[in-house]
Design a protein around this motif. Structure first.
Motif, PDB file in Angstrom:
ATOM      1  N   PHE A   1      89.462 101.321  32.455  1.00 50.12           N
ATOM      2  CA  PHE A   1      90.537 101.836  31.584  1.00 50.12           C
ATOM      3  C   PHE A   1      91.124 100.668  30.770  1.00 50.12           C
ATOM      4  CE2 PHE A   1      90.910 104.602  35.487  1.00 50.12           C
ATOM      5  CZ  PHE A   1      90.967 105.999  34.851  1.00 50.12           C
ATOM      6  N   TRP A   2      91.377 100.808  29.653  1.00 49.51           N
ATOM      7  CA  TRP A   2      92.246  99.956  28.984  1.00 49.51           C
ATOM      8  C   TRP A   2      93.790 100.630  28.995  1.00 49.51           C
ATOM      9  CZ3 TRP A   2      87.263 100.738  28.154  1.00 49.51           C
ATOM     10  CH2 TRP A   2      86.379  99.723  27.967  1.00 49.51           C
ATOM     11  N   ASP A   3      94.619  99.692  29.715  1.00 49.98           N
ATOM     12  CA  ASP A   3      96.105 100.343  29.810  1.00 49.98           C
ATOM     13  C   ASP A   3      96.673 100.033  28.314  1.00 49.98           C
ATOM     14  OD1 ASP A   3      98.669 100.715  30.331  1.00 49.98           O
ATOM     15  OD2 ASP A   3      98.844  99.208  31.824  1.00 49.98           O
ATOM     16  N   LEU A   4      97.171 101.042  27.777  1.00 60.75           N
ATOM     17  CA  LEU A   4      97.804 101.105  26.332  1.00 60.75           C
ATOM     18  C   LEU A   4      99.267 101.402  26.737  1.00 60.75           C
ATOM     19  CD1 LEU A   4      95.223 103.006  24.205  1.00 60.75           C
ATOM     20  CD2 LEU A   4      95.472 100.346  24.627  1.00 60.75           C
ATOM     21  N   GLY A   5      99.580 101.988  27.695  1.00 59.97           N
ATOM     22  CA  GLY A   5     101.221 102.354  28.116  1.00 59.97           C
ATOM     23  C   GLY A   5     101.291 103.131  29.428  1.00 59.97           C
ATOM     24  N   ALA A   6     100.838 102.607  30.560  1.00 63.30           N
ATOM     25  CA  ALA A   6     100.822 103.292  31.905  1.00 63.30           C
ATOM     26  C   ALA A   6     102.230 103.095  32.384  1.00 63.30           C
ATOM     27  CB  ALA A   6      99.714 102.691  32.902  1.00 63.30           C
ATOM     28  N   GLY A   7     102.822 104.111  33.209  1.00 61.77           N
ATOM     29  CA  GLY A   7     103.914 104.047  33.750  1.00 61.77           C
ATOM     30  C   GLY A   7     104.080 103.358  35.020  1.00 61.77           C
ATOM     31  N   SER A   8     105.167 102.892  35.485  1.00 60.66           N
ATOM     32  CA  SER A   8     105.188 102.125  36.585  1.00 60.66           C
ATOM     33  C   SER A   8     104.749 102.857  37.912  1.00 60.66           C
ATOM     34  CB  SER A   8     106.716 101.771  36.933  1.00 60.66           C
ATOM     35  OG  SER A   8     107.435 103.026  37.074  1.00 60.66           O
ATOM     36  N   ASN A   9     104.487 104.197  37.930  1.00 65.25           N
ATOM     37  CA  ASN A   9     103.818 104.719  39.110  1.00 65.25           C
ATOM     38  C   ASN A   9     102.381 104.368  39.131  1.00 65.25           C
ATOM     39  OD1 ASN A   9     106.392 105.776  39.698  1.00 65.25           O
ATOM     40  ND2 ASN A   9     105.855 107.989  39.557  1.00 65.25           N
ATOM     41  N   TYR A  10     101.889 104.235  38.388  1.00 62.53           N
ATOM     42  CA  TYR A  10     100.401 103.926  38.231  1.00 62.53           C
ATOM     43  C   TYR A  10      99.866 102.482  37.971  1.00 62.53           C
ATOM     44  CZ  TYR A  10     101.062 108.754  36.359  1.00 62.53           C
ATOM     45  OH  TYR A  10     101.474 110.079  36.126  1.00 62.53           O
ATOM     46  N   ASP A  11     100.736 101.371  37.802  1.00 61.58           N
ATOM     47  CA  ASP A  11     100.699 100.179  37.916  1.00 61.58           C
ATOM     48  C   ASP A  11     100.522  99.451  39.027  1.00 61.58           C
ATOM     49  OD1 ASP A  11     100.739 100.166  35.020  1.00 61.58           O
ATOM     50  OD2 ASP A  11     102.806  99.032  35.033  1.00 61.58           O
TER      51      ASP A  11
END
Lengths: 351, 61
Positions: free
Chosen positions: A181-191
């Motif tokens: 995955f390239w994180d372009l805007g993951a919410g805090s639940n997924y970080d």
């Protein structure tokens, strides 16, 4: 020893000289579905690269671009929509799923797990520390890494080293081995935190990194993506277009809409047609059932001789058999010709 | 996130045998004919949701 000799020795000791890139279509050259579009929950852009977003993140647009670093023809350009925080459960990601049997040699989940390294060229309107992650099919083992974009709107080459995972379950069959995955805007639940393997669930984002989709119209270009065994990235393995296309067609291929296919009447309402396929597919494909027209011989694209839906039947290693239901007017076991118009027939066997 | 949005599913039957041979499903807003084949990502996800009780496949006409 010269630098070239050192590199050759290093390559030879750690990985193969060819077929070393686990990424398919890393140069963004193959785009069977089209060259532009808008993100959904999970939509394919150029072949093998899926783009997804979830509320409150807004939709992104994508295109196969000719804005590239030297020695590349194409890149994938992603443009953020109206900027919005992902909050806890929003997300924006670019991903590629790696087939399990293509990563069996990594030995993940065993004491012999090998280190891998991701490399790519990237250009963004934003600067700072960005995140990537790798996650197994079950979604319970993940590793996050970071890379830094130093200058806005400038092509830069990046590498992210990933240690082998000696734990967890990593399938080596025809299903997903792992996603990158390239994180372009993951919410805090997924970080998750970068730098170590983590057990948990719903992990694909990276803590304390730039979230592209928080900035309206922010841009992100990427190409030359390579994932290989070892701790030292090697130059991008340029494969021929034909080779790359064939690799992509294992997961998705199109049948041109202008051809006629021979078929046979099945009952009083259906025709079964045999359709050759370019490459044996990973699994029996799904078929979009609308969006084109199918008409049988001796008629036009309208009326009872024309339908807009197909019913899938079976697939062999080198052909597909489709059943097209006309509702009535078919003679059982009589020969027919069938023509698809309006749009290509799409065969989807993506991971 | 790589989850599918499946909003409908219905079996399709072979016109001569009457046996189910595919599922007509709406996935991520697009209509698909999905084979009854383990390994197909759409089929696997449909059956996972059926087992979890979050999706029902309607009978064929």
């Amino acid at each position: 020893m010269s630098k070239a000799a050192e590199l050759a020795a290093l390559i030879g000791s750690q990985t193969a000289l060819s077929n070393r890139n686990l990424i398919i279509n890393g140069a963004m050259a193959v785009a069977q579905r089209g060259t532009s579009g808008t993100s959904t929950a999970d939509i394919y852009t150029v072949d093998r690269f899926a783009l997804g977003h979830g509320s409150p993140v807004n939709a992104m647009t994508f295109e196969q671009s000719t804005d590239t670093p030297d020695n590349f023809k194409n890149s994938l350009k992603i443009t953020a929509g109206t900027g919005a925080s992902a909050s806890t459960t929003g997300y924006a990601i670019l991903r590629q799923a790696i087939e399990g049997q293509n990563m069996a040699h990594l030995g993940f989940g065993t004491s012999a797990a090998k280190a891998i390294i991701l490399s790519f060229h990237v250009k963004s309107s934003l600067t700072g520390t960005f995140g990537i992650s790798i996650r197994n099919q079950a979604g319970n083992r993940a590793y996050a890494g970071t890379y830094v974009i130093n200058s806005a709107n400038t092509w830069e080459y990046k590498t992210v080293a990933i240690p082998g995972d000696t734990s967890g379950t990593w399938p080596t069959d025809t299903g997903i081995g792992f996603n990158i995955f390239w994180d372009l805007g993951a919410g805090s639940n997924y970080d998750i935190a970068a730098g170590s393997w983590t057990s948990g669930s719903n992990m694909f984002g990276v803590e304390s990194t730039v979230k592209l989709t928080e900035t309206t119209n922010a841009t992100f270009f990427i190409t030359g993506v390579q994932l290989e065994v070892g701790e030292q990235a090697t130059p991008f393995e340029h494969r021929s277009f034909a080779d790359e296309l064939a690799r992509c067609q294992r997961y998705f291929q199109v049948v041109g809409n202008s051809a006629y296919f021979a078929g046979n009447g099945v009952g009083s309402a259906s025709i079964a047609v045999g359709i050759p396929i370019a490459t044996p597919m990973r699994a029996e494909p799904s078929v979009p059932d609308t969006g084109y027209k199918a008409h049988r011989e001796g008629n036009t694209n309208s009326g009872t001789n024309c339908v807009t839906a197909v019913t899938y039947a079976t697939i062999g290693s080198s052909n597909l058999q489709l059943r097209v239901d006309f509702g009535s007017g078919i003679t059982d076991e009589q020969g027919y010709n069938l023509n698809f118009t309006t749009a290509d027939l799409q065969l989807n066997s993506e991971l | 996130m790589d989850e599918m949005n499946i909003t409908s599913a219905k079996y399709m039957a072979h016109p001569k045998t009457g046996e189910n041979d595919a599922i007509k499903a709406t996935i991520d807003g697009m209509g698909y004919t999905v084979p009854l084949a383990v390994g197909n990502s759409h089929y696997d996800e449909i059956m996972r949701r059926v087992a979890a009780g979050t999706l029902t496949i309607a009978d064929a006409d």
